[in-house]
Design a protein around this motif. Structure first.
Motif, PDB file in Angstrom:
ATOM      1  N   UNK A 124       0.817  -1.215   0.000  1.00  0.00           N
ATOM      2  CA  UNK A 124       0.000   0.000   0.000  1.00  0.00           C
ATOM      3  C   UNK A 124       0.852   1.267   0.000  1.00  0.00           C
ATOM      4  N   UNK A 125       1.946   1.281   0.751  1.00  0.00           N
ATOM      5  CA  UNK A 125       2.803   2.464   0.769  1.00  0.00           C
ATOM      6  C   UNK A 125       3.461   2.674  -0.598  1.00  0.00           C
ATOM      7  N   UNK A 126       3.885   1.594  -1.233  1.00  0.00           N
ATOM      8  CA  UNK A 126       4.497   1.726  -2.558  1.00  0.00           C
ATOM      9  C   UNK A 126       3.494   2.257  -3.578  1.00  0.00           C
ATOM     10  N   UNK A 127       2.262   1.770  -3.515  1.00  0.00           N
ATOM     11  CA  UNK A 127       1.223   2.274  -4.415  1.00  0.00           C
ATOM     12  C   UNK A 127       0.957   3.757  -4.160  1.00  0.00           C
ATOM     13  N   UNK A 128       0.900   4.133  -2.892  1.00  0.00           N
ATOM     14  CA  UNK A 128       0.672   5.532  -2.543  1.00  0.00           C
ATOM     15  C   UNK A 128       1.763   6.444  -3.084  1.00  0.00           C
ATOM     16  N   UNK A 129       2.971   5.894  -3.206  1.00  0.00           N
ATOM     17  CA  UNK A 129       4.110   6.695  -3.667  1.00  0.00           C
ATOM     18  C   UNK A 129       4.374   6.536  -5.160  1.00  0.00           C
ATOM     19  N   UNK A 130       3.375   6.020  -5.898  1.00  0.00           N
ATOM     20  CA  UNK A 130       3.432   6.055  -7.345  1.00  0.00           C
ATOM     21  C   UNK A 130       3.956   4.825  -8.042  1.00  0.00           C
ATOM     22  N   UNK A 131       4.222   3.743  -7.319  1.00  0.00           N
ATOM     23  CA  UNK A 131       4.762   2.525  -7.931  1.00  0.00           C
ATOM     24  C   UNK A 131       3.671   1.636  -8.490  1.00  0.00           C
ATOM     25  N   UNK A 132       4.046   0.814  -9.467  1.00  0.00           N
ATOM     26  CA  UNK A 132       3.283  -0.372  -9.834  1.00  0.00           C
ATOM     27  C   UNK A 132       3.803  -1.506  -8.955  1.00  0.00           C
ATOM     28  N   UNK A 133       2.910  -2.348  -8.452  1.00  0.00           N
ATOM     29  CA  UNK A 133       3.318  -3.342  -7.455  1.00  0.00           C
ATOM     30  C   UNK A 133       2.793  -4.722  -7.821  1.00  0.00           C
ATOM     31  N   UNK A 134       3.657  -5.712  -7.663  1.00  0.00           N
ATOM     32  CA  UNK A 134       3.256  -7.113  -7.754  1.00  0.00           C
ATOM     33  C   UNK A 134       3.195  -7.687  -6.350  1.00  0.00           C
ATOM     34  N   UNK A 165      -5.887   1.824  -9.638  1.00  0.00           N
ATOM     35  CA  UNK A 165      -6.222   3.009  -8.858  1.00  0.00           C
ATOM     36  C   UNK A 165      -5.234   4.118  -9.204  1.00  0.00           C
ATOM     37  N   UNK A 166      -5.727   5.263  -9.624  1.00  0.00           N
ATOM     38  CA  UNK A 166      -4.884   6.398 -10.011  1.00  0.00           C
ATOM     39  C   UNK A 166      -3.877   6.010 -11.093  1.00  0.00           C
ATOM     40  N   UNK A 167      -4.254   5.028 -11.917  1.00  0.00           N
ATOM     41  CA  UNK A 167      -3.407   4.656 -13.039  1.00  0.00           C
ATOM     42  C   UNK A 167      -2.275   3.716 -12.719  1.00  0.00           C
ATOM     43  N   UNK A 168      -2.160   3.270 -11.481  1.00  0.00           N
ATOM     44  CA  UNK A 168      -1.073   2.365 -11.110  1.00  0.00           C
ATOM     45  C   UNK A 168      -1.558   0.921 -11.167  1.00  0.00           C
TER      46      UNK A 168
END
Length: 250
Positions: free
Chosen positions: A23-33, A52-55
């Motif tokens: 969740x923190x990585x997504x909040x900071x603009x990352x794509x996450x697996x 969400x927000x394009x990520x």
């Protein structure tokens, strides 16, 4: 956005510290697996967060005790996202037993997941990152990577191994543009501690000078820092996030 446009892989990402880091990585603009076992909640958690927000937030199943699955995990991550910028190497299990009574199978399973699994994921990620000439890996160690505790022979041995493995990988990768660090949580208020009775829980609280257990997002914040370019001159470190647990006794 501290991770804007970066692609981050989180093993053990379907709960606890792993999910908080997702969740923190997504909040900071990352794509996450989110990588976790097939029977985990990873697929539904990723679906709820995807686009969400394009990520992007994707789920890929993996058992880190299987080399072929780990290698495929990294290959599939790159195939879907294009590159691999960061890994939180977090999958692990617990286990308690007196050393003199520890069954071989139980001891070796903890070593295989908590140490060998960290190595398998790091090895696969490093192959990709070395080709790219960049990347950051954060291995999840523990306060038990720096001192022992009764009933934790396998866990402490594994986490101590993770700390020194991290240093070695950092030395091998520094000239190739890749940083490797470890995070060392104290006792964190996750589902793993939900079964503790109040007496034992309060005993753990008293061992932290700050006066409480840690929160998953506090470990996630420190992990995020190590993954980000803000930590560009940090490699081979073991960052303790432990409320003062290892500072000594007051």
């Amino acid at each position: 956005m501290r991770l804007q446009g970066k692609n981050i892989l989180v093993t053990g990402g379907a709960s606890g510290i792993g999910l908080a880091t997702v969740d923190r990585c997504l909040q900071e603009g990352a794509n996450v697996v989110i990588a976790d076992l097939p029977g985990s909640a990873g697929a539904s958690l990723a679906a709820a967060r995807d686009t969400q927000d394009g990520r992007r937030c994707l789920f890929l199943a993996v058992d880190v005790s299987a080399t072929e699955q780990v290698d495929q995990l990294v290959a599939d991550t790159v195939a879907q996202l294009g590159r691999l910028d960061g890994v939180f190497n977090n999958a692990g299990i617990g286990g308690l037993s007196a050393a003199a009574e520890y069954p071989d199978a139980d001891f070796l399973r903890i070593i295989d997941i908590n140490l060998n699994g960290v190595f398998r994921v790091a090895r696969a990620a490093l192959r990709q990152m070395h080709r790219q000439g960049s990347g950051s890996i954060v291995n999840c160690a523990s306060i038990l990577g720096v001192f022992g505790q009764s009933m934790t022979a396998a866990y402490s041995a594994a986490k101590g191994g993770v700390v020194n493995l991290t240093r070695t990988l950092a030395l091998e990768s520094a000239a190739r543009g890749v940083r490797v660090n470890a995070i060392g949580p104290g006792y964190i208020d996750t589902p793993l501690l939900s079964g503790l009775d109040d007496t034992l829980r309060q005993a753990l609280v008293r061992q932290h000078p700050i006066g409480r257990l840690g929160r998953p997002e506090e470990v996630a914040n420190a992990t995020l820092f190590l993954l980000s370019d803000e930590a560009s001159f940090i490699t081979g470190a073991h960052l303790l996030v432990d409320g003062g647990f290892t500072a000594g006794k007051s």
